[in-house]
Scaffold this motif. Sequence first.
Motif, PDB file in Angstrom:
ATOM      1  N   ILE A 123      -8.803  -6.047  -7.318  1.00 29.92           N
ATOM      2  CA  ILE A 123      -8.697  -5.122  -5.928  1.00 29.92           C
ATOM      3  C   ILE A 123      -7.544  -4.839  -5.935  1.00 29.92           C
ATOM      4  N   LEU A 124      -6.065  -5.248  -6.725  1.00 28.29           N
ATOM      5  CA  LEU A 124      -4.675  -4.953  -6.536  1.00 28.29           C
ATOM      6  C   LEU A 124      -4.871  -3.484  -7.077  1.00 28.29           C
ATOM      7  N   GLU A 125      -5.166  -3.425  -8.656  1.00 27.76           N
ATOM      8  CA  GLU A 125      -4.906  -2.182  -9.319  1.00 27.76           C
ATOM      9  C   GLU A 125      -6.465  -0.836  -8.601  1.00 27.76           C
ATOM     10  N   ALA A 126      -7.336  -1.425  -8.198  1.00 32.74           N
ATOM     11  CA  ALA A 126      -8.234  -0.046  -7.784  1.00 32.74           C
ATOM     12  C   ALA A 126      -6.957   0.170  -6.476  1.00 32.74           C
ATOM     13  N   PHE A 127      -7.223  -0.523  -5.563  1.00 32.18           N
ATOM     14  CA  PHE A 127      -5.862  -0.319  -4.480  1.00 32.18           C
ATOM     15  C   PHE A 127      -5.336   0.756  -4.784  1.00 32.18           C
ATOM     16  N   GLN A 128      -4.061   0.635  -6.242  1.00 32.76           N
ATOM     17  CA  GLN A 128      -3.196   0.889  -6.201  1.00 32.76           C
ATOM     18  C   GLN A 128      -3.234   1.981  -6.592  1.00 32.76           C
ATOM     19  N   LYS A 129      -4.880   2.647  -7.383  1.00 31.85           N
ATOM     20  CA  LYS A 129      -4.850   4.010  -8.158  1.00 31.85           C
ATOM     21  C   LYS A 129      -5.513   4.587  -6.359  1.00 31.85           C
ATOM     22  N   TYR A 130      -6.709   3.934  -6.020  1.00 34.33           N
ATOM     23  CA  TYR A 130      -7.013   4.519  -4.633  1.00 34.33           C
ATOM     24  C   TYR A 130      -5.986   5.671  -3.525  1.00 34.33           C
ATOM     25  N   LYS A 131      -4.781   4.557  -3.393  1.00 32.25           N
ATOM     26  CA  LYS A 131      -4.045   4.721  -1.952  1.00 32.25           C
ATOM     27  C   LYS A 131      -2.672   6.144  -2.794  1.00 32.25           C
ATOM     28  N   LYS A 132      -3.004   6.811  -4.099  1.00 31.58           N
ATOM     29  CA  LYS A 132      -2.238   7.559  -5.597  1.00 31.58           C
ATOM     30  C   LYS A 132      -3.152   8.270  -4.805  1.00 31.58           C
ATOM     31  N   ALA A 133      -4.383   7.956  -5.047  1.00 33.65           N
ATOM     32  CA  ALA A 133      -5.228   9.613  -5.460  1.00 33.65           C
ATOM     33  C   ALA A 133      -5.413  10.243  -3.563  1.00 33.65           C
ATOM     34  N   GLU A 134      -5.292   9.322  -3.342  1.00 33.41           N
ATOM     35  CA  GLU A 134      -5.428   9.766  -0.894  1.00 33.41           C
ATOM     36  C   GLU A 134      -3.756   9.564  -0.692  1.00 33.41           C
ATOM     37  N   GLY A 135      -2.989   9.786  -1.213  1.00 35.10           N
ATOM     38  CA  GLY A 135      -1.509  10.472  -1.089  1.00 35.10           C
ATOM     39  C   GLY A 135      -0.982   9.451  -0.336  1.00 35.10           C
ATOM     40  N   TRP A 136      -1.175   8.405  -0.026  1.00 38.66           N
ATOM     41  CA  TRP A 136      -0.279   7.366   0.197  1.00 38.66           C
ATOM     42  C   TRP A 136       0.886   7.585  -0.268  1.00 38.66           C
ATOM     43  N   GLY A 137       1.167   7.420  -1.439  1.00 36.08           N
ATOM     44  CA  GLY A 137       2.108   6.857  -2.095  1.00 36.08           C
ATOM     45  C   GLY A 137       1.947   6.361  -3.710  1.00 36.08           C
ATOM     46  N   GLU A 138       2.662   5.857  -4.189  1.00 37.53           N
ATOM     47  CA  GLU A 138       2.685   5.073  -5.125  1.00 37.53           C
ATOM     48  C   GLU A 138       3.084   3.784  -5.207  1.00 37.53           C
ATOM     49  N   ILE A 139       1.795   3.336  -4.962  1.00 33.06           N
ATOM     50  CA  ILE A 139       1.958   1.913  -4.691  1.00 33.06           C
ATOM     51  C   ILE A 139       2.544   0.657  -5.470  1.00 33.06           C
ATOM     52  N   HIS A 140       3.793   0.343  -5.871  1.00 27.21           N
ATOM     53  CA  HIS A 140       3.573  -0.690  -7.019  1.00 27.21           C
ATOM     54  C   HIS A 140       4.479  -2.345  -6.259  1.00 27.21           C
ATOM     55  N   PHE A 141       2.935  -3.073  -6.849  1.00 25.42           N
ATOM     56  CA  PHE A 141       2.746  -5.103  -6.124  1.00 25.42           C
ATOM     57  C   PHE A 141       3.834  -5.549  -7.047  1.00 25.42           C
ATOM     58  N   ASN A 142       4.895  -6.184  -6.523  1.00 22.33           N
ATOM     59  CA  ASN A 142       5.290  -7.361  -7.508  1.00 22.33           C
ATOM     60  C   ASN A 142       5.020  -8.975  -7.378  1.00 22.33           C
TER      61      ASN A 142
END
Length: 182
Positions: free
Chosen positions: A84-103
Motif C-alpha cells: 500500500i505504501l509503495e503504491a501510494f508513492q507511485k500514485y501520488k507522484k503520477a498525480e503530481g503531488w511530489g515525490e514521496i519517500h517513506f523512511n
Amino acid sequence: MENIANSKGFLGEKASLEVDECLGLLKKGEAFIMRVATFTDFKKSLEQTFGSGANVILYVVGRDCGIRSSKRFKQKLGEDKTLILEAFQKYKKAEGWGEIHFNLKPENPTGTIKVYGSFEAKNYGNSNHPVCYFLKGYLEGFLKETLQKEIKITETKCIAKNDSYCEFTVNENPKQPQTLTF
C-alpha cells in the motif's frame, strides 16, 4: 514531470489503480484537475479569511481525505502495508503531488517522510514556517488508517522555507487525544 499517459501499469497487475482509472473518473465527472497555482490561490484565500484557522481547516480536511484514500487502497490491494505504501508513492507522484519517500517501517511507524516538489509548497512563495498543512493531514490520516496506529506528524522542513524538500517527522501517538499545533 512524468507523462501520465505513458504511466499505464505503473502499479503492476495486482494493483489496478491504473492511470486509465483516473482518466475514467475524469471522463465520468467524478474527478477534476486543479492547477497547483489554483490550489495555492485557494489556500491563500483561506488564510486571508480565517488566519491561522485556515491551517486547521486544511489539516483536518487533509486527514479525513487521507483516511478515505487509505480505505480505497486497502480495498484494491488488501492489507499488505508495504504494498500500500509503495503504491501510494507511485500514485501520488503520477498525480503530481511530489515525490514521496517513506523512511519508516509499517510495524514501527517512527521515522521521516520526505516530499520532493510538494504541490502545496512549491508555488507558495517564501515563508518563515512550514506550509503543508493539507499534505501533513493527508499523510497522517493515510498512515493512521493504513497502519492501524495513532500517528502524529510534524513538518520540520519545507520548500516554502527555502529547504530543498519538505520533511515530516512521524511518531506513534498511542491513544493520545489529537492536539492540533500549528
